[in-house]
Design a protein around this motif. Structure first.
Motif, PDB file in Angstrom:
ATOM      1  N   ILE A 385     -36.051  65.380   4.336  1.00  0.00           N
ATOM      2  CA  ILE A 385     -36.716  65.020   3.081  1.00  0.00           C
ATOM      3  C   ILE A 385     -35.738  64.997   1.724  1.00  0.00           C
ATOM      4  N   LEU A 386     -34.921  66.145   1.785  1.00  0.00           N
ATOM      5  CA  LEU A 386     -34.037  66.430   0.932  1.00  0.00           C
ATOM      6  C   LEU A 386     -32.939  65.263   0.681  1.00  0.00           C
ATOM      7  N   ALA A 387     -32.338  65.181   1.939  1.00  0.00           N
ATOM      8  CA  ALA A 387     -31.128  64.351   2.088  1.00  0.00           C
ATOM      9  C   ALA A 387     -31.535  62.757   1.576  1.00  0.00           C
ATOM     10  N   ASN A 388     -32.589  62.517   2.348  1.00  0.00           N
ATOM     11  CA  ASN A 388     -33.427  61.182   1.927  1.00  0.00           C
ATOM     12  C   ASN A 388     -33.430  60.963   0.539  1.00  0.00           C
ATOM     13  N   SER A 389     -33.842  62.062  -0.278  1.00  0.00           N
ATOM     14  CA  SER A 389     -33.917  61.564  -1.889  1.00  0.00           C
ATOM     15  C   SER A 389     -32.567  61.939  -2.595  1.00  0.00           C
ATOM     16  N   TYR A 390     -31.807  62.867  -2.194  1.00  0.00           N
ATOM     17  CA  TYR A 390     -30.805  63.212  -3.009  1.00  0.00           C
ATOM     18  C   TYR A 390     -29.314  63.091  -2.448  1.00  0.00           C
ATOM     19  N   VAL A 391     -29.195  62.946  -1.158  1.00  0.00           N
ATOM     20  CA  VAL A 391     -27.617  62.852  -0.656  1.00  0.00           C
ATOM     21  C   VAL A 391     -27.271  61.458  -0.729  1.00  0.00           C
ATOM     22  N   PRO A 392     -26.264  61.221  -1.578  1.00  0.00           N
ATOM     23  CA  PRO A 392     -25.792  59.773  -1.336  1.00  0.00           C
ATOM     24  C   PRO A 392     -24.778  59.606  -0.289  1.00  0.00           C
ATOM     25  N   PHE A 393     -24.826  58.246   0.108  1.00  0.00           N
ATOM     26  CA  PHE A 393     -24.110  57.961   1.398  1.00  0.00           C
ATOM     27  C   PHE A 393     -22.490  57.750   0.784  1.00  0.00           C
ATOM     28  N   GLU A 394     -21.741  58.148   1.794  1.00  0.00           N
ATOM     29  CA  GLU A 394     -20.385  57.938   1.324  1.00  0.00           C
ATOM     30  C   GLU A 394     -19.567  57.274   2.601  1.00  0.00           C
ATOM     31  N   GLY A 395     -19.346  56.108   2.324  1.00  0.00           N
ATOM     32  CA  GLY A 395     -18.759  55.224   3.563  1.00  0.00           C
ATOM     33  C   GLY A 395     -19.695  54.742   4.317  1.00  0.00           C
TER      34      GLY A 395
END
Ligand code: NAD
Length: 554
Positions: A385-395
């Motif tokens: 849930i956190l990653a989906n909202s806040y962690v930007p993709f890199e590559g």
């Protein structure tokens, strides 16, 4: 030279998706690298390939590799193609393994300068690096664990002090913010601060300690999360904070302190002047780095005495300080033993998946599936849930999730079905950090103070790699430490591709279950209760030695 980025879309350049997947993983490592020109990916010197001719030869070989062949790579250099069979790994590699007594940083640098070896980091030369997002859940789980153990479950209104905003350290500001803390990250290279801001991992930057402290104080008193990058040297800033009587709640460091020559920048040096000293006076530079680290670690110990939770975040900073006279450096806890061992004992660790199509929607579909199918797995659901909202993709779009035994294969098989049915835009690669239950022997990080004293035994990662080869994984790697890590560690890496075929169902199930199965047994063998429970609950085939002893006695 044109900048290398990972290929996206559905067009194959290789003879099959398994080979194409490994090629895209290699390109992705470089897309996310800290210094592409030098092939340096992270951890100061961790490289993707021996040199540019080796890189180009690997790319060319992967394009022509048949499904029943295996490419052998030694320290980032392709050596040969062997006829094997369709169930064999496509790539096997050994990076930076020196014979015991010779495994010193001096020997490593000499062999590196001769072009014979590279430090592959953990995931750089094994083509598994996915940027700061690869460690962010680990860093977040450490903060959460500290919150539970020391702060009533919540870091709101708490101040974290750390340093280093490189490839891995760059995860710290976002992990701190997600844990609701106010986090100050000291970094000596301005472009690293700018890179983390551009990637969406860091909020503010300043070169003024006063300004940084006023922002942090305001966030703490309002119980708001905040991340601040302070341009400065940790060896200066940590003691200065003590002098001013500023007391953080949590203190760590993720500079490349493991490497005195290429990693840690000593007090009084800029990255540019350190680069010059590296050529002109390498011994002097290393001594200066050692002295600075010792000063920083003395400050960390004093913060601890004054009540902060202080830990080593996996960069050998305590070992370096001890060599430079800080005899009580090991009073500082290592993060694995202090916070994560109960998870590793169940083989719950940093599992990851990469959408080879390049379509972020593939990751979002997998997120939704996880939230539905693993809703009772609190660690993973909370993180997704956190990653989906806040962690930007890199590559290439990717995700990390701390899954354990059987859950990894359950997810991977479901994803393989989605690839087969066309629900996803393309195949997905599954991998994990080398910092995983069966995969790493590192007596000052992963295996410090094991219950049975087996800290220094490197049989486990070697067994892990052999078992993964026997279990049909697509890529298997054995690494040992390079640079300042020479002689400190051995680890194993694995990648398996979900290309939608029935064959990959078998590969994924066998390799992933055996990988974590061995992880549980490694900890069960060391006597951890959680592992023994896991062996019973999940029917892991353990040889019951007590049975053999009683038969023998009869
Ligand atoms: P990196 O080389 O990409 O970045 C290190 C950063 O530290 C650089 O930006 C550098 O400018 C900065 N730095 C160096 N000396 C400094 C000083 N004196 N003051 C302030 N900043 C300074 O390395 P990385 O990939 O971010 O890894 C950092 C360390 O963490 C390494 O030792 C690595 O092995 C370790 N690591 C730990 C884990 C883990 O699981 N805990 C995972 C990966 C890496």
């Amino acid at each position: 030279m044109t900048r290398i980025t990972a290929e996206r879309g559905g067009k194959l350049r290789c003879k099959g998706w398994r080979q194409e997947a490994l090629l895209r993983m290699l390109e992705n490592v470089l897309e996310n690298s800290e210094n592409q020109k030098e092939l340096i990916v992270y951890a100061s010197l961790g490289k993707a390939a021996r040199n540019w001719p080796s890189y180009r030869a690997i790319v060319d070989t992967l394009k022509h590799l048949e499904e029943d062949e295996t490419l052998v790579i030694q320290s980032g250099k392709p050596i040969g193609i062997f006829k094997t069979h369709r169930q064999a790994p496509l790539v096997v590699m050994a990076n930076c393994n020196l014979v015991g007594r010779w495994a010193t940083s001096e020997n490593f640098y000499e062999l590196q300068d001769k072009g014979l070896i590279i430090w592959g980091g953990l995931t750089a030369a094994a083509w598994q690096y996915i940027g700061s997002q690869g460690v962010i859940q680990g860093t977040y789980e450490i903060f959460q664990s500290i919150a539970r153990l020391h702060f009533g479950g919540d870091l709101r209104g708490r101040f974290i002090l750390t340093a280093g905003l490189g490839g891995m350290g760059g995860a710290q500001p976002l992990a701190g913010r997600l844990a609701n803390a106010a986090i100050l990250c000291v970094e000596v290279a301005e472009e690293r601060i700018d890179k983390r801001i551009a990637a969406g991992y860091l909020q503010r930057k300043t070169d003024s300690l006063d300004e940084a402290l006023s922002w942090i104080a305001e966030a703490v008193s309002n119980r708001k999360s905040l991340s601040v990058g302070l341009l400065g040297n940790a060896a200066d800033i940590y003691p200065e904070l003590l002098r001013r009587g500023v007391q953080p709640d949590i203190v760590t460091d993720q500079t490349s302190a493991h490497d005195l020559l290429y990693g840690y920048i000593p007090s009084g040096f800029s990255p540019a002047s350190a680069a010059a000293a590296r050529r002109l006076n390498p011994a002097g530079l290393q001594a200066a780095a050692g002295v600075s680290i010792a000063n920083e670690v003395r400050a960390m110990l004093e913060f601890k005495k004054r009540g902060a939770v202080v830990f080593d975040n996996g960069n050998n900073i305590r070992s370096q300080a001890a060599q430079y006279g800080v005899l009580d450096a090991f009073e500082i806890d290592i993060f694995t033993e202090a916070f994560l061992r109960p998870l590793f004992a169940r083989a719950i660790g940093p599992f990851r998946w990469i959408a080879l199509s390049g379509d972020p929607q593939d990751i979002r579909i997998i997120d939704d599936f996880i939230l539905q199918e693993f809703s009772d797995n609190e660690i993973v659901s909370n993180w997704i849930i956190l990653a989906n909202s806040y962690v930007p993709f890199e590559g290439l779009p990717a995700r990390i999730g701390w899954f354990g035994h059987k859950d990894r294969s359950k997810l991977a098989l479901a994803v393989n079905s989605m690839v087969r049915e066309g629900t996803l835009a393309g195949p997905v690669a599954f991998s994990r950090d080398h910092l995983d239950a069966a995969a790493m022997a590192h007596p000052n990080i992963m295996t410090e103070r094991m219950k049975d004293g087996s800290d220094t035994i490197a049989d486990w990662p070697l067994l892990n790699a052999m078992l993964n080869c026997s279990s049909m994984a697509d890529l298997v790697a054995i690494h040992s430490g390079g640079g300042g890590y020479a002689g400190y560690m051995t680890s194993a890496g694995v990648t398996i591709v979900a290309d939608g075929t029935r064959e990959s169902d078998l590969r994924l199930r066998t390799a992933l279950d055996n990988d974590t199965g061995l992880g549980v047994l490694r900890y069960a063998d060391a006597g951890y209760e959680e592992s023994l429970e896991e062996v019973r609950d999940k029917s892991i085939a353990r040889v019951d030695i007590s049975l053999h002893e009683s038969i023998h006695a009869d």
